[in-house]
Design a protein around this motif. Structure first.
Motif, mmCIF file in Angstrom:
data_model
loop_
_atom_site.group_PDB
_atom_site.id
_atom_site.type_symbol
_atom_site.label_atom_id
_atom_site.label_comp_id
_atom_site.label_asym_id
_atom_site.label_seq_id
_atom_site.Cartn_x
_atom_site.Cartn_y
_atom_site.Cartn_z
ATOM 1 N N LEU A 1 41.823 49.447 71.131
ATOM 2 C CA LEU A 1 40.386 49.203 71.018
ATOM 3 C C LEU A 1 39.851 49.667 69.669
ATOM 4 C CD1 LEU A 1 39.244 50.155 74.625
ATOM 5 C CD2 LEU A 1 39.239 47.868 73.595
ATOM 6 N N THR A 2 40.385 50.766 69.161
ATOM 7 C CA THR A 2 39.993 51.246 67.838
ATOM 8 C C THR A 2 40.360 50.229 66.755
ATOM 9 O OG1 THR A 2 40.288 53.551 68.529
ATOM 10 C CG2 THR A 2 40.272 53.098 66.158
ATOM 11 N N ALA A 3 41.557 49.656 66.870
ATOM 12 C CA ALA A 3 41.996 48.661 65.888
ATOM 13 C C ALA A 3 41.132 47.406 65.944
ATOM 14 C CB ALA A 3 43.466 48.307 66.140
ATOM 15 N N ILE A 4 40.801 46.951 67.156
ATOM 16 C CA ILE A 4 39.958 45.764 67.292
ATOM 17 C C ILE A 4 38.577 46.013 66.693
ATOM 18 C CG2 ILE A 4 38.776 44.292 68.976
ATOM 19 C CD1 ILE A 4 41.243 44.603 70.775
ATOM 20 N N GLY A 5 38.000 47.192 66.964
ATOM 21 C CA GLY A 5 36.689 47.529 66.410
ATOM 22 C C GLY A 5 36.696 47.573 64.894
ATOM 23 N N ALA A 6 37.747 48.159 64.316
ATOM 24 C CA ALA A 6 37.838 48.239 62.853
ATOM 25 C C ALA A 6 37.966 46.850 62.243
ATOM 26 C CB ALA A 6 39.032 49.101 62.461
ATOM 27 N N CYS A 7 38.745 45.983 62.877
ATOM 28 C CA CYS A 7 38.892 44.612 62.371
ATOM 29 C C CYS A 7 37.572 43.851 62.464
ATOM 30 C CB CYS A 7 39.991 43.897 63.153
ATOM 31 S SG CYS A 7 40.267 42.185 62.648
ATOM 32 N N TRP A 8 36.871 44.026 63.566
ATOM 33 C CA TRP A 8 35.592 43.337 63.758
ATOM 34 C C TRP A 8 34.598 43.709 62.655
ATOM 35 C CZ3 TRP A 8 33.876 39.707 67.274
ATOM 36 C CH2 TRP A 8 32.498 39.513 67.338
ATOM 37 N N LEU A 9 34.593 44.988 62.280
ATOM 38 C CA LEU A 9 33.611 45.476 61.315
ATOM 39 C C LEU A 9 33.973 45.137 59.870
ATOM 40 C CD1 LEU A 9 32.861 48.997 62.869
ATOM 41 C CD2 LEU A 9 31.381 46.976 62.903
ATOM 42 N N ALA A 10 35.260 45.244 59.519
ATOM 43 C CA ALA A 10 35.603 45.149 58.091
ATOM 44 C C ALA A 10 36.802 44.263 57.796
ATOM 45 C CB ALA A 10 35.874 46.561 57.551
ATOM 46 N N GLY A 11 37.238 43.454 58.761
ATOM 47 C CA GLY A 11 38.470 42.697 58.568
ATOM 48 C C GLY A 11 38.431 41.691 57.451
ATOM 49 N N LYS A 12 37.379 40.871 57.393
ATOM 50 C CA LYS A 12 37.346 39.772 56.429
ATOM 51 C C LYS A 12 37.306 40.268 54.976
ATOM 52 C CE LYS A 12 35.295 36.077 57.713
ATOM 53 N NZ LYS A 12 34.290 35.031 58.075
ATOM 54 N N PRO A 13 36.390 41.162 54.598
ATOM 55 C CA PRO A 13 36.419 41.627 53.200
ATOM 56 C C PRO A 13 37.682 42.411 52.864
ATOM 57 C CG PRO A 13 34.808 42.860 54.503
ATOM 58 C CD PRO A 13 35.243 41.716 55.333
ATOM 59 N N ALA A 14 38.230 43.115 53.855
ATOM 60 C CA ALA A 14 39.455 43.879 53.590
ATOM 61 C C ALA A 14 40.625 42.948 53.277
ATOM 62 C CB ALA A 14 39.785 44.763 54.789
ATOM 63 N N LEU A 15 40.705 41.817 53.956
ATOM 64 C CA LEU A 15 41.784 40.861 53.698
ATOM 65 C C LEU A 15 41.682 40.280 52.294
ATOM 66 C CD1 LEU A 15 41.872 38.967 57.117
ATOM 67 C CD2 LEU A 15 43.718 40.337 56.152
ATOM 68 N N ASP A 16 40.493 39.899 51.890
ATOM 69 C CA ASP A 16 40.304 39.367 50.539
ATOM 70 C C ASP A 16 40.633 40.405 49.474
ATOM 71 O OD1 ASP A 16 39.770 36.693 50.440
ATOM 72 O OD2 ASP A 16 37.636 36.904 50.865
ATOM 73 N N LEU A 17 40.207 41.639 49.722
ATOM 74 C CA LEU A 17 40.428 42.708 48.751
ATOM 75 C C LEU A 17 41.909 43.035 48.621
ATOM 76 C CD1 LEU A 17 39.244 44.906 46.884
ATOM 77 C CD2 LEU A 17 39.095 46.392 48.894
ATOM 78 N N ALA A 18 42.612 43.088 49.754
ATOM 79 C CA ALA A 18 44.008 43.531 49.735
ATOM 80 C C ALA A 18 44.967 42.439 49.289
ATOM 81 C CB ALA A 18 44.412 44.037 51.124
ATOM 82 N N PHE A 19 44.765 41.202 49.749
ATOM 83 C CA PHE A 19 45.782 40.172 49.549
ATOM 84 C C PHE A 19 45.367 39.049 48.597
ATOM 85 C CE2 PHE A 19 46.404 42.050 53.769
ATOM 86 C CZ PHE A 19 47.697 42.532 53.613
ATOM 87 N N GLY A 20 44.104 39.060 48.187
ATOM 88 C CA GLY A 20 43.664 38.064 47.231
ATOM 89 C C GLY A 20 42.787 36.999 47.861
ATOM 90 N N ALA A 21 42.142 36.224 47.017
ATOM 91 C CA ALA A 21 41.215 35.196 47.482
ATOM 92 C C ALA A 21 41.942 34.170 48.350
ATOM 93 C CB ALA A 21 40.568 34.504 46.282
ATOM 94 N N GLY A 22 41.274 33.791 49.435
ATOM 95 C CA GLY A 22 41.830 32.786 50.330
ATOM 96 C C GLY A 22 42.501 33.349 51.562
ATOM 97 N N TYR A 23 42.941 34.589 51.505
ATOM 98 C CA TYR A 23 43.665 35.160 52.653
ATOM 99 C C TYR A 23 42.735 35.639 53.761
ATOM 100 C CZ TYR A 23 48.056 34.752 50.187
ATOM 101 O OH TYR A 23 49.165 34.245 49.550
ATOM 102 N N ALA A 24 41.418 35.637 53.502
ATOM 103 C CA ALA A 24 40.471 35.943 54.575
ATOM 104 C C ALA A 24 40.467 34.859 55.646
ATOM 105 C CB ALA A 24 39.059 36.121 53.999
ATOM 106 N N GLU A 25 41.111 33.728 55.354
ATOM 107 C CA GLU A 25 41.245 32.674 56.362
ATOM 108 C C GLU A 25 42.026 33.157 57.584
ATOM 109 O OE1 GLU A 25 42.722 28.946 54.810
ATOM 110 O OE2 GLU A 25 41.920 29.409 52.827
#
Length: 469
Positions: free
Chosen positions: A347-371
């Motif tokens: 549940l902690t992991a799901i909550g963290a993803c819900w709050l910050a998943g999309k910008p974290a993906l772009d920041l970590a892996f590069g543009a386009g990976y937020a898909e």
């Protein structure tokens, strides 16, 4: 408000809180079961966090160096190897833990060494067969899953890592010796080497071949280190080297071992369809680029799942010993505690993803990976269900009920396949994530039902025996 204005009441409340804290502290210090396990879990989780951080950093370098298309090809290459490995690899540590726990009461080092040798022979045979199967699979199904003929050479390179990935016996030795700190940090060396080599490749402008070679070298190095420490753990516990142990008539001396190993291998094969072949399924219907995004979501979601597996690493030997020595009550308490702990983590992991998943993906892996964000969120729900079922599954293995585990795996596979072939052609990668949710729900219902029924039957038999006595 009255309590705030009443110093005596406040002092009484403070004394009660202090007394309660002292009681819990006393219980914690005196707990022979919970305290050492939680300490081991803490080591494993801290080591796992380091491994995950390094793994994600290596993946981030690979995504930026290769781009989505070539990263997708790399994901398919690695997945073919893992699929073939899990199809024929014997999970020898599971029967070893179960049978060594029973053999420990005899205290015969020679028999224990032969038992470990039995597991080692299965490991070697499975790894060699898996490496051969990996290359054959690349020739046969490569075009179907989006690989060009030139990519077969990449699969052949990675097959070397599969051939040397012999670690089941060593894993059992470390678990049974209580070397959970070693298990926690052993992979850090391989992850650090992978990160360093990946950074060198990025700086040098290397391509797909270089990254596949790096993944191969680091996996071989990790397996070598794992076995080195496993043999050292055996020597420290007084077990002779399994390489020189008596290997005559192993099936006759340890009846049931091979049947147990075959059953867990079948469960692993079934799990392969849902946990590894899914990437190939996505690549078949949507191409390597979509497969790469899906692969990334699966790898990130495995952070929570790996943490759950680490907890089971600590507990599984105790489950086997508890069932042999103490019976159902202690086993039920331990499984319940595990399920509550894993639910909180998921549940902690799901909550963290819900709050910050999309910008974290772009920041970590590069543009386009937020898909891959919706894929990741759906996969975390599937992981939560899988983690809930896992302690009951381990308990059933400890209770020597591998066929029940196999039945639950088959039912989960059926749920996955039905959902996947309905959803993946229409929705692409996220269809596979939703199929994992369906498989996890089936696993929860069936595994929990079998586990609790088995405990109730044992309790009923014990009650009848007690009444007759």
């Amino acid at each position: 408000m009255r309590q705030a204005n009443n110093p005596a009441a406040g002092a009484a409340w403070t004394r009660r809180a202090g007394g309660l804290a002292q009681v819990w502290l006393k219980r914690w210090r005196g707990s022979a079961l919970l305290r050492p396990r939680l300490i081991s879990v803490a080591h494993l989780l801290s080591g796992n966090l380091g491994n995950v951080t390094l793994m994600m950093a290596s993946l981030a370098i690979a995504t930026r160096a290769l781009g989505q298309q070539e990263f997708g090809v790399m994901a398919v290459v690695l997945t073919i190897g893992r699929v073939c490995e899990r199809f024929v690899r014997f999970e020898s540590w599971q029967p070893l833990v179960r049978f060594v726990a029973a053999e420990e009461e005899r205290g015969d080092p020679g028999r224990l060494a032969s038992l470990y040798a039995y597991g080692l022979l299965l490991d070697i045979a499975g790894s060699c067969l898996a490496a051969i199967l990996t290359v054959m699979a690349a020739w046969l199904i490569g075009p179907l899953v989006g690989l060009d003929p030139s990519h077969v050479d990449l699969v052949a390179i990675y097959a070397l890592a599969i051939a040397f990935n012999i670690r089941g016996m060593a894993s059992a030795a470390l678990r049974l010796a209580g070397k959970f700190r070693v298990l926690a940090y052993i992979q850090l060396a391989g992850c650090l080497l992978r990160l360093a080599l990946s950074a060198i490749l990025l700086a040098g402008g290397a391509g797909l071949v270089g990254f596949v070679v790096v993944w191969t070298i680091t996996q071989i190095f990790d397996a070598f280190l794992f076995n080195l420490l496993g043999f050292r753990a055996l020597r420290a516990t007084g077990v002779p080297n399994p390489i020189f142990a008596d290997k005559s008539d192993l099936p006759g001396r340890f009846p049931g071992f091979m049947r147990f190993a075959m059953s867990t291998n079948l469960s692993s094969m079934i799990g392969t369809v849902t946990h590894e072949m899914d990437t190939l399924l996505v690549s078949t219907f949507a191409g390597p680029k979509a497969a790469g995004l899906y692969y990334l979501s699966r790898r990130i979601a495995r952070v929570a799942q790996t943490a759950g597996n680490m907890i089971q690493t600590v507990i599984y030997p105790d489950l086997a010993r508890l069932w042999t020595q103490a019976g159902g009550t202690a086993l039920r308490q331990l499984v319940t505690m595990l399920q509550m702990t894993l639910a909180a983590m998921a549940l902690t992991a799901i909550g963290a993803c819900w709050l910050a998943g999309k910008p974290a993906l772009d920041l970590a892996f590069g543009a386009g990976y937020a898909e891959s964000y919706p894929m990741l969120l759906a996969q975390l729900v599937a992981v939560m269900l899988t983690l809930h079922a896992a302690p009951a599954r381990s308990a059933l293995l400890a209770m020597n009920r591998p066929t029940h585990v196999l039945f639950a795996s088959v039912a989960s596979l059926c749920a996955f396949l039905v959902a996947a072939f309905m959803l993946v052609p229409r929705y692409g990668g996220i269809g596979a994530n939703l199929a994992h949710v369906a498989a996890g729900a089936a696993a929860v219902v069936i595994t929990d039902t079998i586990f609790w029924r088995t405990l109730r039957r044992r309790a009923a038999v014990a009650a009848v025996a007690g009444a007759e006595a």
